[in-house]
Design an enzyme around this catalytic site. Sequence first.
Site, short mmCIF file in Angstrom:
data_model
loop_
_atom_site.label_atom_id
_atom_site.label_comp_id
_atom_site.label_asym_id
_atom_site.label_seq_id
_atom_site.Cartn_x
_atom_site.Cartn_y
_atom_site.Cartn_z
N ARG A 295 0.83 -1.20 0.00
CA ARG A 295 0.00 0.00 0.00
C ARG A 295 0.88 1.26 0.00
O ARG A 295 2.09 1.17 0.19
CB ARG A 295 -0.91 0.00 1.26
CG ARG A 295 -2.00 -1.04 1.20
CD ARG A 295 -2.75 -1.15 2.51
NE ARG A 295 -1.92 -1.71 3.57
CZ ARG A 295 -2.30 -1.85 4.84
NH1 ARG A 295 -3.50 -1.44 5.20
NH2 ARG A 295 -1.50 -2.38 5.73
N LYS B 105 2.34 1.85 7.18
CA LYS B 105 2.77 1.01 8.31
C LYS B 105 3.66 1.78 9.27
O LYS B 105 4.22 2.82 8.93
CB LYS B 105 3.57 -0.20 7.78
CG LYS B 105 2.74 -1.18 6.99
CD LYS B 105 1.55 -1.71 7.75
CE LYS B 105 1.91 -2.78 8.76
NZ LYS B 105 0.67 -3.36 9.36
N TYR C 178 -0.16 4.21 10.75
CA TYR C 178 -0.42 3.20 11.79
C TYR C 178 0.87 3.04 12.60
O TYR C 178 1.96 2.94 12.01
CB TYR C 178 -0.75 1.84 11.17
CG TYR C 178 -2.12 1.74 10.55
CD1 TYR C 178 -3.27 1.92 11.31
CD2 TYR C 178 -2.27 1.43 9.21
CE1 TYR C 178 -4.53 1.82 10.73
CE2 TYR C 178 -3.53 1.32 8.62
CZ TYR C 178 -4.66 1.52 9.40
OH TYR C 178 -5.89 1.42 8.82
N HIS D 185 0.70 1.21 16.19
CA HIS D 185 0.53 0.06 17.11
C HIS D 185 1.67 0.04 18.14
O HIS D 185 2.36 -0.96 18.31
CB HIS D 185 0.46 -1.26 16.32
CG HIS D 185 -0.72 -1.33 15.41
ND1 HIS D 185 -2.00 -1.51 15.87
CD2 HIS D 185 -0.82 -1.21 14.07
CE1 HIS D 185 -2.84 -1.50 14.84
NE2 HIS D 185 -2.15 -1.31 13.74
N GLU E 143 -4.60 4.21 14.28
CA GLU E 143 -5.45 3.25 15.00
C GLU E 143 -6.08 3.81 16.27
O GLU E 143 -7.01 3.20 16.81
CB GLU E 143 -4.68 1.96 15.31
CG GLU E 143 -3.58 2.07 16.37
CD GLU E 143 -2.24 2.56 15.82
OE1 GLU E 143 -2.18 2.94 14.64
OE2 GLU E 143 -1.26 2.58 16.59
N ASP F 293 -4.94 -11.24 14.60
CA ASP F 293 -4.08 -10.14 15.07
C ASP F 293 -4.32 -9.85 16.56
O ASP F 293 -3.55 -9.13 17.18
CB ASP F 293 -4.26 -8.88 14.21
CG ASP F 293 -5.70 -8.37 14.20
OD1 ASP F 293 -6.61 -9.15 14.54
OD2 ASP F 293 -5.91 -7.20 13.86
P1 NAD Z 1 -15.87 -4.99 15.85
O1 NAD Z 1 -15.63 -4.42 17.20
O2 NAD Z 1 -16.56 -4.17 14.81
O3 NAD Z 1 -16.69 -6.36 15.98
C1 NAD Z 1 -16.40 -7.36 16.92
C2 NAD Z 1 -17.69 -8.06 17.28
O4 NAD Z 1 -17.34 -9.21 18.08
C3 NAD Z 1 -18.66 -7.21 18.12
O5 NAD Z 1 -19.92 -7.14 17.48
C4 NAD Z 1 -18.74 -7.97 19.44
O6 NAD Z 1 -20.01 -7.90 20.06
C5 NAD Z 1 -18.43 -9.39 18.98
N1 NAD Z 1 -18.06 -10.33 20.05
C6 NAD Z 1 -17.34 -10.12 21.18
N2 NAD Z 1 -17.26 -11.26 21.88
C7 NAD Z 1 -17.94 -12.23 21.19
C8 NAD Z 1 -18.23 -13.61 21.39
N3 NAD Z 1 -17.81 -14.25 22.48
N4 NAD Z 1 -18.95 -14.25 20.44
C9 NAD Z 1 -19.39 -13.63 19.33
N5 NAD Z 1 -19.16 -12.31 19.10
C10 NAD Z 1 -18.44 -11.62 20.01
O7 NAD Z 1 -14.42 -5.46 15.31
P2 NAD Z 1 -13.99 -5.65 13.79
O8 NAD Z 1 -13.52 -4.35 13.24
O9 NAD Z 1 -15.06 -6.40 13.10
O10 NAD Z 1 -12.69 -6.56 13.95
C11 NAD Z 1 -12.77 -7.93 14.31
C12 NAD Z 1 -11.37 -8.51 14.42
O11 NAD Z 1 -10.74 -8.54 13.13
C13 NAD Z 1 -10.42 -7.68 15.30
O12 NAD Z 1 -9.63 -8.56 16.08
C14 NAD Z 1 -9.57 -6.95 14.30
O13 NAD Z 1 -8.31 -6.58 14.85
C15 NAD Z 1 -9.43 -8.02 13.26
N6 NAD Z 1 -8.91 -7.58 11.95
C16 NAD Z 1 -7.98 -8.39 11.37
C17 NAD Z 1 -7.48 -8.10 10.12
C18 NAD Z 1 -6.51 -9.04 9.48
O14 NAD Z 1 -5.90 -8.68 8.48
N7 NAD Z 1 -6.34 -10.25 9.99
C19 NAD Z 1 -7.89 -6.93 9.46
C20 NAD Z 1 -8.85 -6.11 10.06
C21 NAD Z 1 -9.36 -6.44 11.33
#
Ligand code: NAD
Length: 363
Positions: A15, A75, A94, A96, A118, A270
């Site tokens: 990016r 980054k 970002y 972190h 972030e 993550d």
């Molecule tokens: P978000 O806060 O919008 O959504 C998280 C949801 O999880 C909420 O609705 C919450 O109520 C729910 N939740 C909490 N505990 C729960 C449980 N026990 N059972 C079911 N649901 C539960 O967060 P998001 O923006 O959707 O991000 C989700 C994850 O994805 C984060 O960890 C974020 O860091 C990760 N992420 C990873 C990447 C990647 O490249 N791997 C990229 C973007 C985001």
Amino acid sequence: MIIGVPKEIKNNENRVGMTPAGVAELVKRGHTVYVQASAGANSGFSDDDYIAVGAKTLPSIEETYAIADMIVKVKEPIAPEYKLIKKGQVVFTYFHFAADKLLTEAMIESGAICIAYETVEKEDHSLPLLTPMSEVAGRMATQVGARFLEKPQGGKGKLMGGVTGVRPARVLILGGGIVGTNAAQIAAGMGAEVLIADINLPRLRYLSEVMPKNVKTLYSSTHNIKMELPNIDLVIGSVLIPGDKAPHLITKEMLKLMKPGTVLVDVAIDQGGCFETSHPTTHSDPAYVIDGIVHYAVANIPGAVPFTSTMALTNATLPYTVALACKGWKQACKDDPALALGVNVVEGKVTYKAVADVFGLKY
Ligand code: NAD
């Protein structure tokens, strides 16, 4: 103001911090933008695209950092960049910090003003500069899940949407936030039978109102998840407990409940991952199999689609970049409390409590 856009040097980061559209907005307001040569190439923007909207290009990363009052990138700076950052320079990217002590120390020592994407946070606690990447990751999660369901990839050999007379795949999404909702939209569009599980009932209520008919909701409990697993083809893990590790909603023991070739995509990797058997993988070797179950757990999913990710990120950062350039960081943060929360390090001092707490630093 003079703004510098360096080429990202972190491994596999394609990016870039600003698109030609962003440069045009800044140039229009009288700012000078220096873009390092080939910085946008992997996101689909040539040097000529930048020059056409008024940017100047510089051949090296050293010159780009040296000339700029403000650096806009993607980054966190990595070791070779530490010494390039100057006292009083604004770095908008970002960071972190809480996960990286060396970076925190280097930025304190630099005397720069570090504004972290972030931690820019609106009054309703939404994170406007993280949301676009969650949207990308959610949509990608379904796309890669569909691919790994194919037999040659280790999956069951099921088509997401089925065909006439043949049932579609069943998709279980754990966590109905930004990632989960975007994953569900794509899965529903492909014709799968989709189930979104969350512990937030108002959120489930909202989703059941706005989602198409092939998306159902489920209260997330170990019992309910166990009941569904035998019939599920693809599980997408997208839970988040802010500031905490992800809970293990599927344990190693529970893998036995699923049929061989079931696919688990752990987007929450993550934050440690929401399947006990997940470990972080990379785009060059994204998946592995445990007890017949395919696991995909890439920690930077948006990195695979830099064309889309760069646009999505810069659409969100641009209004803040414009404010920082036009008003200077102090006034821009005074005027916008959301942006002020992004300020993590100022001229040798950590100004973000959570980061100071992690490293036992004075705040
Ligand atoms: P978000 O806060 O919008 O959504 C998280 C949801 O999880 C909420 O609705 C919450 O109520 C729910 N939740 C909490 N505990 C729960 C449980 N026990 N059972 C079911 N649901 C539960 O967060 P998001 O923006 O959707 O991000 C989700 C994850 O994805 C984060 O960890 C974020 O860091 C990760 N992420 C990873 C990447 C990647 O490249 N791997 C990229 C973007 C985001």
